[in-house]
Design a protein around this motif. Structure first.
Motif, short mmCIF file in Angstrom:
data_model
loop_
_atom_site.label_atom_id
_atom_site.label_comp_id
_atom_site.label_asym_id
_atom_site.label_seq_id
_atom_site.Cartn_x
_atom_site.Cartn_y
_atom_site.Cartn_z
N HIS A 46 -89.06 -7.58 -16.26
CA HIS A 46 -90.21 -6.70 -16.04
C HIS A 46 -89.81 -5.59 -15.07
CE1 HIS A 46 -92.95 -8.83 -18.58
NE2 HIS A 46 -92.59 -9.98 -18.02
N HIS A 49 -92.08 -3.63 -12.73
CA HIS A 49 -92.55 -4.13 -11.44
C HIS A 49 -91.39 -4.50 -10.53
CE1 HIS A 49 -96.08 -3.88 -13.75
NE2 HIS A 49 -96.79 -4.00 -12.66
N HIS A 121 -100.51 -3.03 -3.96
CA HIS A 121 -99.94 -3.57 -5.19
C HIS A 121 -99.27 -4.94 -5.03
CE1 HIS A 121 -96.98 -2.88 -8.69
NE2 HIS A 121 -98.20 -2.98 -9.20
N GLY A 123 -97.79 -6.52 -7.43
CA GLY A 123 -96.62 -6.59 -8.30
C GLY A 123 -96.82 -7.42 -9.55
N ARG A 124 -95.78 -8.21 -9.85
CA ARG A 124 -95.78 -9.04 -11.07
C ARG A 124 -96.60 -10.31 -10.80
NH1 ARG A 124 -92.60 -13.29 -13.26
NH2 ARG A 124 -91.63 -13.53 -11.23
N ILE A 125 -97.68 -10.49 -11.52
CA ILE A 125 -98.60 -11.58 -11.19
C ILE A 125 -97.97 -12.94 -11.50
CG2 ILE A 125 -100.96 -12.44 -11.45
CD1 ILE A 125 -100.56 -9.49 -10.32
N THR A 163 -104.90 -1.47 -15.47
CA THR A 163 -104.28 -2.35 -16.47
C THR A 163 -104.54 -3.83 -16.17
OG1 THR A 163 -102.26 -2.18 -15.17
CG2 THR A 163 -102.44 -0.72 -17.06
N PRO A 165 -104.23 -7.13 -14.74
CA PRO A 165 -103.42 -8.22 -15.28
C PRO A 165 -104.03 -9.61 -15.10
CG PRO A 165 -102.50 -7.48 -13.21
CD PRO A 165 -103.69 -6.61 -13.47
N ILE A 179 -95.33 -19.80 -18.05
CA ILE A 179 -95.91 -18.70 -17.26
C ILE A 179 -96.41 -17.62 -18.22
CG2 ILE A 179 -95.53 -16.91 -15.51
CD1 ILE A 179 -95.26 -19.66 -14.24
N LEU A 180 -97.71 -17.56 -18.36
CA LEU A 180 -98.34 -16.50 -19.15
C LEU A 180 -98.70 -15.38 -18.17
CD1 LEU A 180 -99.73 -15.52 -21.82
CD2 LEU A 180 -101.78 -16.70 -21.02
N ASP A 181 -98.34 -14.16 -18.49
CA ASP A 181 -98.51 -13.08 -17.49
C ASP A 181 -98.49 -11.73 -18.21
OD1 ASP A 181 -98.39 -11.41 -15.24
OD2 ASP A 181 -96.21 -11.63 -15.08
N ALA A 183 -100.53 -7.57 -18.65
CA ALA A 183 -101.57 -6.57 -18.41
C ALA A 183 -102.58 -6.66 -19.55
CB ALA A 183 -100.95 -5.17 -18.39
N LYS A 191 -94.35 0.13 -17.49
CA LYS A 191 -93.50 0.09 -18.70
C LYS A 191 -93.46 1.47 -19.36
CE LYS A 191 -92.75 -4.55 -19.52
NZ LYS A 191 -93.44 -5.77 -19.86
N ASN A 268 -104.83 -3.80 -5.26
CA ASN A 268 -105.15 -4.95 -6.10
C ASN A 268 -106.04 -5.92 -5.35
OD1 ASN A 268 -101.82 -5.13 -7.51
ND2 ASN A 268 -103.64 -4.48 -8.57
N GLY A 309 -93.38 -17.29 -21.05
CA GLY A 309 -92.35 -17.47 -20.02
C GLY A 309 -90.94 -17.60 -20.59
N GLU A 312 -88.86 -14.31 -20.47
CA GLU A 312 -88.44 -14.00 -19.09
C GLU A 312 -87.30 -14.92 -18.64
OE1 GLU A 312 -91.56 -14.19 -20.15
OE2 GLU A 312 -92.40 -12.22 -19.68
P1 NAD Z 1 -95.79 -8.29 -21.70
O1 NAD Z 1 -96.50 -7.49 -22.73
O2 NAD Z 1 -94.31 -8.21 -21.65
O3 NAD Z 1 -96.23 -9.80 -21.93
C1 NAD Z 1 -95.63 -10.78 -21.14
C2 NAD Z 1 -96.17 -12.14 -21.50
O4 NAD Z 1 -96.04 -12.40 -22.92
C3 NAD Z 1 -95.33 -13.21 -20.83
O5 NAD Z 1 -96.11 -14.34 -20.55
C4 NAD Z 1 -94.27 -13.49 -21.89
O6 NAD Z 1 -93.62 -14.74 -21.70
C5 NAD Z 1 -95.10 -13.45 -23.13
N1 NAD Z 1 -94.31 -13.11 -24.32
C6 NAD Z 1 -93.59 -11.99 -24.51
N2 NAD Z 1 -93.01 -12.02 -25.71
C7 NAD Z 1 -93.37 -13.18 -26.31
C8 NAD Z 1 -93.10 -13.80 -27.56
N3 NAD Z 1 -92.32 -13.20 -28.47
N4 NAD Z 1 -93.66 -14.99 -27.83
C9 NAD Z 1 -94.44 -15.60 -26.93
N5 NAD Z 1 -94.75 -15.08 -25.72
C10 NAD Z 1 -94.21 -13.88 -25.42
O7 NAD Z 1 -96.33 -8.00 -20.24
P2 NAD Z 1 -97.04 -6.65 -19.70
O8 NAD Z 1 -98.43 -6.59 -20.18
O9 NAD Z 1 -96.14 -5.51 -19.99
O10 NAD Z 1 -97.04 -6.91 -18.13
C11 NAD Z 1 -95.84 -6.72 -17.40
C12 NAD Z 1 -96.00 -7.11 -15.99
O11 NAD Z 1 -96.83 -6.18 -15.34
C13 NAD Z 1 -96.64 -8.47 -15.72
O12 NAD Z 1 -95.79 -9.18 -14.86
C14 NAD Z 1 -97.95 -8.15 -15.02
O13 NAD Z 1 -98.35 -9.10 -14.07
C15 NAD Z 1 -97.61 -6.85 -14.38
N6 NAD Z 1 -98.78 -6.02 -14.05
C16 NAD Z 1 -99.13 -5.88 -12.74
C17 NAD Z 1 -100.20 -5.06 -12.40
C18 NAD Z 1 -100.63 -4.87 -10.96
O14 NAD Z 1 -101.48 -4.02 -10.69
N7 NAD Z 1 -100.09 -5.59 -10.02
C19 NAD Z 1 -100.91 -4.40 -13.40
C20 NAD Z 1 -100.53 -4.59 -14.72
C21 NAD Z 1 -99.45 -5.40 -15.04
#
Ligand code: NAD
Length: 362
Positions: A46, A49, A121, A123-125, A163, A165, A179-181, A183, A191, A268, A309, A312
């Motif tokens: 990721h 973040h 912020h 970060g990565r939840i 976004t 999360p 770990i499900l995580d 936005a 991204k 946040n 997870g 990752e």
């Molecule tokens: P993402 O679209 O990459 O989805 C990640 C999730 O999907 C994970 O749980 C991953 O294991 C799962 N996943 C991915 N591919 C998969 C597959 N092929 N099969 C099954 N599961 C799969 O994540 P995102 O939406 O781009 O978010 C990225 C990061 O940004 C996260 O860590 C989030 O916490 C962080 N974020 C933080 C903030 C903030 O304000 N702090 C805001 C938005 C996002």
């Protein structure tokens, strides 16, 4: 045009990031927590973040929208809940400390609720879900984002929310936690920034121009008037985003996004629910039952199905072994931000193969 990647040594990167934040005024502990979080985000894949956040953090620090060396203010507390204020301090410290208190409470009471409001912020939840899972706890996290609104609610055409999360962590006996995580927008803002820096187009259907035309150009999100991200899963993603906004912020006594951006900081608020399977008396059955379920899910032609997870974990293994790729534009921005506060990376930070021959981004 795609820019090139540099490949960075993980340990030296961590040390350099600690240097950057101590040079910027943070205590050693604060700088270490920030660095660990950012480098772990890169390790997990990721990059949105990861250490690419450094220039933004330094900018926010310099304009007073982010404050170094803050401590949590405990607003209300019992054996099973905690509401605390992050005082605009580094989220990597505020969330760490709030979750650590929640872990102790959940281990004693079985369930704990932690409301962290007004943090910079966090970060990565998934990092916070991992912190709970390491302590044997299931956790659920709802997070709102107060910043420049970037996401249109389903049925709307104007950006009104961040976004927002959501994350769930589930420990497993002898296996890495689930770990499900993600936005609740189709793409996290970071991204889109990484894609822009890499000169890569976005997948279709994630971004609209300011006048509502579909676009795959990531720079549209950062131009004026700026583009608009869409929620994932239409009404379902919007519904979960709504829950993150209200549970993360309104329920914890924090601020929801209620107008245009007023300051540079990304603030946040996070509501975390921590559950101890041991205290519930279900620890012995949780892991075997997950194994049974996963066995069923992957049966027949489904052997390749991934769990939350897994992606990752694979990326972490690869990057532990080979180093962390960072696009050249982000790396030069990071180095420039370090120089602004008086920190310089050692030349040996780039992996030897790459010092000689910077490889092309794939
Ligand atoms: P993402 O679209 O990459 O989805 C990640 C999730 O999907 C994970 O749980 C991953 O294991 C799962 N996943 C991915 N591919 C998969 C597959 N092929 N099969 C099954 N599961 C799969 O994540 P995102 O939406 O781009 O978010 C990225 C990061 O940004 C996260 O860590 C989030 O916490 C962080 N974020 C933080 C903030 C903030 O304000 N702090 C805001 C938005 C996002």
């Amino acid at each position: 045009l795609a820019t090139q990647n540099v490949l960075v040594d993980e340990t030296k990167l961590h040390d350099f990031v600690v240097d950057v934040f101590t040079a910027a005024g943070s205590s050693q502990r604060e700088a270490s927590l920030i660095s660990r979080h950012l480098v772990d985000s890169n390790l997990r894949g990721h990059d949105s973040h990861g250490v690419g956040s450094i220039p933004v953090y330094i900018r926010n620090l310099k304009c007073g929208d982010l404050l170094a060396n803050q401590a949590l203010t405990l607003v209300s507390e019992t054996d099973s809940f905690l509401i605390c204020d992050g005082n605009g301090g580094y989220g990597q410290v505020m969330a760490h400390d709030a979750v650590a208190i929640g872990i102790t409470k959940a281990q004693q009471s079985g369930v704990a609720l932690v409301g962290l409001r007004n943090s910079h912020h966090v970060g990565r939840i998934g990092h916070w879900a991992e912190q709970c899972a390491e302590a044997g706890l299931v956790s659920i996290h709802f997070v709102n984002v107060v910043s420049d609104p970037s996401v249109a609610p389903f049925g709307g055409v104007a950006a009104r929310v961040g976004t927002n999360p959501f994350s769930v962590g589930i420990p497993r006996d002898g296996k890495r936690p689930v770990i499900l995580d993600f936005a609740t927008s189709k793409l996290a803002v970071g991204k889109v920034r990484v894609a822009m820096n890499q000169g890569k187009p976005l997948p279709p259907g994630a971004l609209l121009t300011a006048v509502g035309e579909p676009t795959t150009d990531p720079s549209i999100l950062f131009s004026q008037p700026k583009g608009i991200l869409l929620p994932f899963g239409d009404h379902k993603g919007w519904g979960l985003s709504f829950a993150c906004e209200v549970l993360g912020a309104a329920l914890t006594g924090g601020k929801t996004q209620s107008g245009p951006k007023r300051r540079n900081a990304t603030i946040n608020c996070m509501l975390s629910i921590l559950i101890s399977p041991e205290r519930l008396g279900t620890a012995d059955t949780l892991s075997p039952e997950i194994d049974t379920f996963v066995g069923w899910v992957r049966s027949g032609d489904n052997a390749g199905v991934l769990l939350p997870g897994d992606v990752e974990a694979t990326t972490t293994g690869e990057r532990h072994a080979n180093g962390i790729p960072i696009d050249a534009k982000s790396w030069s921005d990071i180095v420039a931000a370090g120089r602004e506060v008086g920190a310089e990376p050692p030349s040996s930070i780039l992996e030897p193969a790459v010092q000689a021959n910077v490889r092309s981004a794939s």
